[in-house]
Design a protein around this motif. Sequence first.
Motif, PDB file in Angstrom:
ATOM      1  N   VAL A 536       0.742  -1.340   0.491  1.00 23.14           N
ATOM      2  CA  VAL A 536       0.086  -0.411   0.044  1.00 23.14           C
ATOM      3  C   VAL A 536       0.651   1.110   0.221  1.00 23.14           C
ATOM      4  CG1 VAL A 536      -1.757   1.252   0.893  1.00 23.14           C
ATOM      5  CG2 VAL A 536      -1.744  -1.259   1.372  1.00 23.14           C
ATOM      6  N   ILE A 537       1.041   2.090  -0.866  1.00 24.65           N
ATOM      7  CA  ILE A 537       1.563   3.353  -0.925  1.00 24.65           C
ATOM      8  C   ILE A 537       0.455   4.367  -0.903  1.00 24.65           C
ATOM      9  CG2 ILE A 537       2.085   5.251  -2.645  1.00 24.65           C
ATOM     10  CD1 ILE A 537       2.567   2.237  -4.698  1.00 24.65           C
ATOM     11  N   ASN A 538       1.509   5.056   0.583  1.00 29.23           N
ATOM     12  CA  ASN A 538       0.405   6.093   1.535  1.00 29.23           C
ATOM     13  C   ASN A 538       0.556   7.334   0.485  1.00 29.23           C
ATOM     14  OD1 ASN A 538       0.301   4.142   3.820  1.00 29.23           O
ATOM     15  ND2 ASN A 538       2.589   4.758   4.058  1.00 29.23           N
ATOM     16  N   ARG A 539      -1.265   7.405   0.609  1.00 29.97           N
ATOM     17  CA  ARG A 539      -0.955   8.451   0.653  1.00 29.97           C
ATOM     18  C   ARG A 539      -2.138  10.016   1.196  1.00 29.97           C
ATOM     19  NH1 ARG A 539      -6.823   7.081  -3.267  1.00 29.97           N
ATOM     20  NH2 ARG A 539      -5.242   6.161  -3.668  1.00 29.97           N
ATOM     21  N   ASN A 540      -1.206  11.079   0.755  1.00 32.20           N
ATOM     22  CA  ASN A 540      -1.911  12.003   1.358  1.00 32.20           C
ATOM     23  C   ASN A 540      -2.230  13.175   0.248  1.00 32.20           C
ATOM     24  OD1 ASN A 540      -2.923  13.760   3.476  1.00 32.20           O
ATOM     25  ND2 ASN A 540      -0.807  14.492   4.210  1.00 32.20           N
ATOM     26  N   ILE A 541      -3.657  13.541   1.115  1.00 29.10           N
ATOM     27  CA  ILE A 541      -4.634  14.919   0.262  1.00 29.10           C
ATOM     28  C   ILE A 541      -4.210  16.340   1.155  1.00 29.10           C
ATOM     29  CG2 ILE A 541      -6.076  15.302  -1.792  1.00 29.10           C
ATOM     30  CD1 ILE A 541      -6.697  12.827  -2.004  1.00 29.10           C
ATOM     31  N   ILE A 542      -3.594  16.624   0.077  1.00 31.38           N
ATOM     32  CA  ILE A 542      -3.029  18.687   0.660  1.00 31.38           C
ATOM     33  C   ILE A 542      -4.203  19.428   0.129  1.00 31.38           C
ATOM     34  CG2 ILE A 542      -1.655  20.459   1.522  1.00 31.38           C
ATOM     35  CD1 ILE A 542      -1.347  17.529   3.620  1.00 31.38           C
ATOM     36  N   ASP A 543      -4.624  20.288   0.622  1.00 33.66           N
ATOM     37  CA  ASP A 543      -5.228  21.683  -0.414  1.00 33.66           C
ATOM     38  C   ASP A 543      -4.183  22.538  -0.163  1.00 33.66           C
ATOM     39  OD1 ASP A 543      -7.652  23.191  -0.862  1.00 33.66           O
ATOM     40  OD2 ASP A 543      -7.189  24.572   0.438  1.00 33.66           O
ATOM     41  N   ALA A 544      -3.880  23.098  -1.372  1.00 33.55           N
ATOM     42  CA  ALA A 544      -3.151  24.340  -2.162  1.00 33.55           C
ATOM     43  C   ALA A 544      -3.837  25.658  -2.027  1.00 33.55           C
ATOM     44  CB  ALA A 544      -1.994  23.782  -2.581  1.00 33.55           C
ATOM     45  N   GLY A 545      -3.981  26.239  -1.526  1.00 30.59           N
ATOM     46  CA  GLY A 545      -5.299  27.254  -2.315  1.00 30.59           C
ATOM     47  C   GLY A 545      -6.503  27.121  -2.952  1.00 30.59           C
ATOM     48  N   GLY A 546      -6.788  26.195  -2.677  1.00 30.39           N
ATOM     49  CA  GLY A 546      -8.059  25.232  -2.867  1.00 30.39           C
ATOM     50  C   GLY A 546      -7.766  24.719  -4.656  1.00 30.39           C
ATOM     51  N   ILE A 547      -6.695  24.210  -4.472  1.00 35.75           N
ATOM     52  CA  ILE A 547      -5.368  23.154  -5.271  1.00 35.75           C
ATOM     53  C   ILE A 547      -5.206  21.713  -4.679  1.00 35.75           C
ATOM     54  CG2 ILE A 547      -4.062  22.150  -7.119  1.00 35.75           C
ATOM     55  CD1 ILE A 547      -6.260  24.742  -7.941  1.00 35.75           C
ATOM     56  N   PRO A 548      -6.007  20.685  -4.901  1.00 37.62           N
ATOM     57  CA  PRO A 548      -5.848  19.149  -4.035  1.00 37.62           C
ATOM     58  C   PRO A 548      -3.758  18.719  -4.772  1.00 37.62           C
ATOM     59  CG  PRO A 548      -7.250  19.001  -6.119  1.00 37.62           C
ATOM     60  CD  PRO A 548      -6.762  20.295  -6.244  1.00 37.62           C
ATOM     61  N   VAL A 549      -3.690  19.085  -3.363  1.00 36.06           N
ATOM     62  CA  VAL A 549      -2.032  18.299  -3.822  1.00 36.06           C
ATOM     63  C   VAL A 549      -2.429  16.934  -3.331  1.00 36.06           C
ATOM     64  CG1 VAL A 549       0.195  18.126  -3.792  1.00 36.06           C
ATOM     65  CG2 VAL A 549      -1.349  20.589  -3.670  1.00 36.06           C
ATOM     66  N   VAL A 550      -2.395  15.704  -4.064  1.00 31.71           N
ATOM     67  CA  VAL A 550      -1.580  14.341  -3.740  1.00 31.71           C
ATOM     68  C   VAL A 550      -0.640  13.656  -3.721  1.00 31.71           C
ATOM     69  CG1 VAL A 550      -2.206  11.659  -3.897  1.00 31.71           C
ATOM     70  CG2 VAL A 550      -3.437  13.604  -5.869  1.00 31.71           C
ATOM     71  N   SER A 551      -0.155  13.688  -2.176  1.00 32.84           N
ATOM     72  CA  SER A 551       1.170  13.360  -1.965  1.00 32.84           C
ATOM     73  C   SER A 551       1.555  12.463  -1.176  1.00 32.84           C
ATOM     74  CB  SER A 551       2.358  14.332  -0.603  1.00 32.84           C
ATOM     75  OG  SER A 551       2.882  14.718  -0.167  1.00 32.84           O
ATOM     76  N   HIS A 552       3.092  11.994  -1.738  1.00 38.66           N
ATOM     77  CA  HIS A 552       3.464  10.175  -1.576  1.00 38.66           C
ATOM     78  C   HIS A 552       4.428  11.208  -0.823  1.00 38.66           C
ATOM     79  CE1 HIS A 552       1.066  10.189  -5.542  1.00 38.66           C
ATOM     80  NE2 HIS A 552       0.027   9.333  -4.040  1.00 38.66           N
ATOM     81  N   LYS A 553       5.012  10.406   0.684  1.00 41.41           N
ATOM     82  CA  LYS A 553       6.063  10.386   0.911  1.00 41.41           C
ATOM     83  C   LYS A 553       6.781   9.316   1.351  1.00 41.41           C
ATOM     84  CE  LYS A 553       6.534  12.603   5.174  1.00 41.41           C
ATOM     85  NZ  LYS A 553       7.151  13.722   6.185  1.00 41.41           N
ATOM     86  N   LEU A 554       8.105   9.754  -0.187  1.00 39.02           N
ATOM     87  CA  LEU A 554       8.473   8.765  -0.248  1.00 39.02           C
ATOM     88  C   LEU A 554      10.380   9.156  -0.684  1.00 39.02           C
ATOM     89  CD1 LEU A 554       6.652   5.887  -2.875  1.00 39.02           C
ATOM     90  CD2 LEU A 554       6.877   6.292  -0.755  1.00 39.02           C
ATOM     91  N   PHE A 555      10.945   8.179  -0.425  1.00 37.76           N
ATOM     92  CA  PHE A 555      12.381   7.642  -0.311  1.00 37.76           C
ATOM     93  C   PHE A 555      13.269   8.342  -1.596  1.00 37.76           C
ATOM     94  CE2 PHE A 555      16.920   6.718  -1.622  1.00 37.76           C
ATOM     95  CZ  PHE A 555      17.039   7.834  -0.831  1.00 37.76           C
ATOM     96  N   THR A 556      13.313   9.718  -2.701  1.00 35.19           N
ATOM     97  CA  THR A 556      13.526   9.504  -3.842  1.00 35.19           C
ATOM     98  C   THR A 556      15.443   9.746  -4.206  1.00 35.19           C
ATOM     99  OG1 THR A 556      12.681  12.132  -3.735  1.00 35.19           O
ATOM    100  CG2 THR A 556      11.611  10.426  -3.950  1.00 35.19           C
ATOM    101  N   ASN A 557      15.762   9.821  -3.283  1.00 33.92           N
ATOM    102  CA  ASN A 557      17.506  10.344  -3.079  1.00 33.92           C
ATOM    103  C   ASN A 557      17.493  11.907  -3.791  1.00 33.92           C
ATOM    104  OD1 ASN A 557      19.952   9.850  -2.361  1.00 33.92           O
ATOM    105  ND2 ASN A 557      20.511   8.744  -4.420  1.00 33.92           N
ATOM    106  N   GLY A 558      16.882  12.521  -3.019  1.00 31.79           N
ATOM    107  CA  GLY A 558      16.672  14.225  -3.069  1.00 31.79           C
ATOM    108  C   GLY A 558      16.644  14.569  -4.497  1.00 31.79           C
ATOM    109  N   ILE A 559      14.959  13.787  -4.922  1.00 36.14           N
ATOM    110  CA  ILE A 559      15.118  14.171  -6.344  1.00 36.14           C
ATOM    111  C   ILE A 559      13.130  14.862  -6.180  1.00 36.14           C
ATOM    112  CG2 ILE A 559      14.382  13.577  -8.766  1.00 36.14           C
ATOM    113  CD1 ILE A 559      16.857  11.870  -8.291  1.00 36.14           C
ATOM    114  N   THR A 560      12.673  15.457  -6.560  1.00 37.57           N
ATOM    115  CA  THR A 560      10.818  16.026  -6.597  1.00 37.57           C
ATOM    116  C   THR A 560      10.397  15.462  -7.963  1.00 37.57           C
ATOM    117  OG1 THR A 560      11.381  17.776  -4.697  1.00 37.57           O
ATOM    118  CG2 THR A 560       9.325  17.548  -6.415  1.00 37.57           C
ATOM    119  N   TYR A 561       9.205  14.790  -7.693  1.00 38.95           N
ATOM    120  CA  TYR A 561       8.021  14.435  -8.818  1.00 38.95           C
ATOM    121  C   TYR A 561       7.209  15.059  -8.484  1.00 38.95           C
ATOM    122  CZ  TYR A 561      12.327  10.770  -9.314  1.00 38.95           C
ATOM    123  OH  TYR A 561      13.135  10.026  -9.591  1.00 38.95           O
TER     124      TYR A 561
END
Length: 990
Positions: A536-561
């Motif tokens: 199961v890949i943990n999912r957290n949905i955050i509101d950013a000024g009315g825009i939904p951001v579906v966030s996945h906190k995973l180790f990415t070795n310093g890279i953002t996707y």
Amino acid sequence: MDKSLKKGDVLDSNFRILEVHPMPEIKACGIYAIHEKTKCEVFHVLNDDEENLFAFTFATAPEDSTGVAHIIEHSVLCGSENYPLKDAFTVLCQGSLQTYLNAWTFPDKTVYPASSVHPVDYFNLMAVYGDCVFHPLLDEWTFMQEGHNLSYKDKKLSISGVVYNEMKGAYSALDEYASQWSTRSVLPDTIYALDSGGDPECIPNLTYEYYKKFYKERYSPSNCKIFLAGNIDTEKQLAFINEKFLSNLEAATVPPPVKSTARRNEAKVMVVSAPAAAESKKCEVFVSWVLPNSINDITPLLVLEEILLGHDGSPLSRALTESHLGEDLSTVCGLENELKELVWTVGLRGVPAKNIDERMRKIENLILDELQRLVKDGIPKKEKESAMFSMETYLREIKRSGGPFSLIWLRRSLRGWLHGAKPWETMLLESTFAKLKEDYANDERYFEKMLTTELINNMHRSLVAVKPDKYFLQKKEKALAQKLKQIEKSLSKEQKQDLMQKNIELERRQNEDDSNEVLKKIPHLSKNELDADVNVINRNIIDAGGIPVVSHKLFTNGITYANLAFPIDVLDTDELIYLSFFASCICDMGLPGIHWADVSGMLALNTASFSAMLYSGKNAFNRPVSVQTPSGVLDLADRDWIIFSIKTLDDKIEESLELVNRIIRHADFSDYKRITELLTEMKNDADAKLISSGSIFAGMRASRNFSRQASLQELWNGITQVEFLYKLFKSDVVELSKKLSGIRDKLILSSGVIINLTRENDSEIFYLFEKYFSDLHCVHTAKEIVLPQQTNKESAEMFYSSAMQVGFAALSCSGSPTASQEAVAEESLCHYLSYGPLWKTIRMKGGAYGVHANMFPIEQSMLFTTFRDPNPEVSLKLMPEILNEVSQSEIDSDNVEKIIIGTYAKLKHIFTPAQSGFFDFSYLLNNITYDDKREKLKKVLDVSSGDLKNAARRIFTNMQSGATVSLAGKSALYSAAKMAGIKIKKLPVG
């Protein structure tokens, strides 16, 4: 990590430890050992990865272009002393948890890699693969099937064979000739001037005796290097390798090392002919160099390549593109670093054939002049910085190249290991990159000096034009027909009778099934060892000024996707077909007042990649389309999207988002010249793919009537899209510009957005999404998309191209409802068919290079395809017959268990962090839950012989109302088309 082993240790397994090399940059320890008796070398990258990999590699430098190395690569997996099956490879594919299983023929080596996350399964795979490479059967029937064989039927002689047909397909494309001559032209006195894969003209010259001799000389343990990676104990693996393989083998003479080319002091010029569609009059022109740099240190060259060609606005890329001497960059541009010597190539494709000698010189002068200008004026600092940024991202990223990340380490290590270096010397790049950064910091002219020594002052280069000849394949076929006629004349009546008897015996053996006794020799797990657990890949949905951001906190070795998804249902029906070009185009345009090349440079400096893709969703389980989020209730399921993807280093995320925000809102579609350039490039890419990957196009075309998703995919990526690109190419670019601008304004300003984020530390950047995108609002209420009317809904279509030597076939039909036990059985049956009855009949007997059955559970459709098929129409007739036969047969319990294990393995995906984040995002868009996946796995584990039999019966019935598509040369389709009363259509290639 195993700290007990040290240099000089001699183990009970008869291995001596040559070196224990810490590799902190990849959190691993390299253990390098040699088998005292046989001199087989082993290198283990010991780390914490549960996905363990092994690979047997043999130096197999060819002496001719008969393809003997390639044919042996196919043959050794067709049974061995301990596992005397007809095809051990397909049996392993059917019933193992392998995460990768393959074999590769390179110009100078042959590699047999496999991986698994299950230790018992891993050693099962190694046991079979090792026995196959060290003790293959290599009987004459395998040689005839996999290599080549003469057949005498209906008083006519013909030639076939899996590798023969595969290479006829490869030799149908002008790009393949460009690839060959980019190295052959500068390495003419080496093995790299030969084709280890096999030239179709030369393959029939290979004798069974030489085939056996080549194996005996090349496949000794002394000529073998075994690469291991993962967390299984080194000593345990060495003991297994010794006991199972090496203890009963002897050392042997090793073939001489691959010689280097004799360096020359003058450039060569050559024009070579290649096949092409009848209308094509465009050449590929390039300059190739053999570089003086060592294969052991390619990092500076990779960065230099990025400086010159890394993005559309890079200095050399831009100079070539804007010269209009050709249409776009050559397909062979870049650094070839998997040979003994480094070759670097750059040039153009789409160069008019008229006055080609003059055009070649102009292109060569342009390349050399631009290199000299860069040395004189200095390479812009931003180009150096963006190249270093790109290299740092490349080194940090956790990737899968169709299999475990360790495959990348394997290929890097073999670059030098095969030619006398220690395996880690070419595998590790971070230390050489650190040195490069230090050297550059100490000398700002570091790369200018490299340009001078590696390219400008290097006269060991070639100027090559690959020129299309519309009669090329006709001449080849005529020469083959004449050769076969001469052979036939030379055969006595008795010899013809012997040949027919041999073919009868080959067919008898191909029809004969492996006995249960032999099949049971292949070790496999029990289905009782499998569970229905899902990651199961943990999912957290955050509101950013009315825009939904579906966030996945995973180790990415310093890279953002990050992904920005916009629903496309704001568009009109007639605009949908433009979306594929729009998605390709918008990321490569300029901005108002800023040239596209400068925007390309800005992207290269701040983003490792920026692209757009089209994604077709489905409400697979007929659930409510709406999802509650902190930003409100959103309609997500059963919608289609354009998704912009960004990859960058964590500390560059704000610059990336700011730039991407500007591009998606304000891309300058008034640059007509740039639009034309990108359209030409996309058309040329589509042309090349049609010839090399025809099964994909045939499959999309056949599937388009069975689901909305398949219809859209064909519209965006299939033959319909290629036809549309040709139409656009002749249309008014001003009108096209207006259309693209209108689509952009609707999508970006009217449809709303949902954002997907994968990153280790997410909370600190949510404000950036609010800052740049909050005014775009949430996705709006879903609207119905009305698809374009399909002008052709024929149940059978045939397309031809004069550039095809072999063909492709596809049959599509409907499947059962998503997640039903029937659908799961159909998916399991497809796995069995791909490596069982279809493989046996269409690949082994029919000579097609590939055949696959696929179930698309979301779309509720089935697809059967062949690849590089000498008789696509015959294959299409055989598919229903095979299903009918399976529906009337019993599949024994052992085979059912293997089918379950193989299907289960395909469903238990292993993802990189970036893939994990997007995979979960797709679940959200399609309203799929992890419980759905868990239930599906349970159903797979419960599949019975009766389920499979009933699935075959349903598929056979559905095939009667299915759709077929075939692509081939016109002559290959003519008789079948005439009998069926079908008009053959011309593929839009030219």
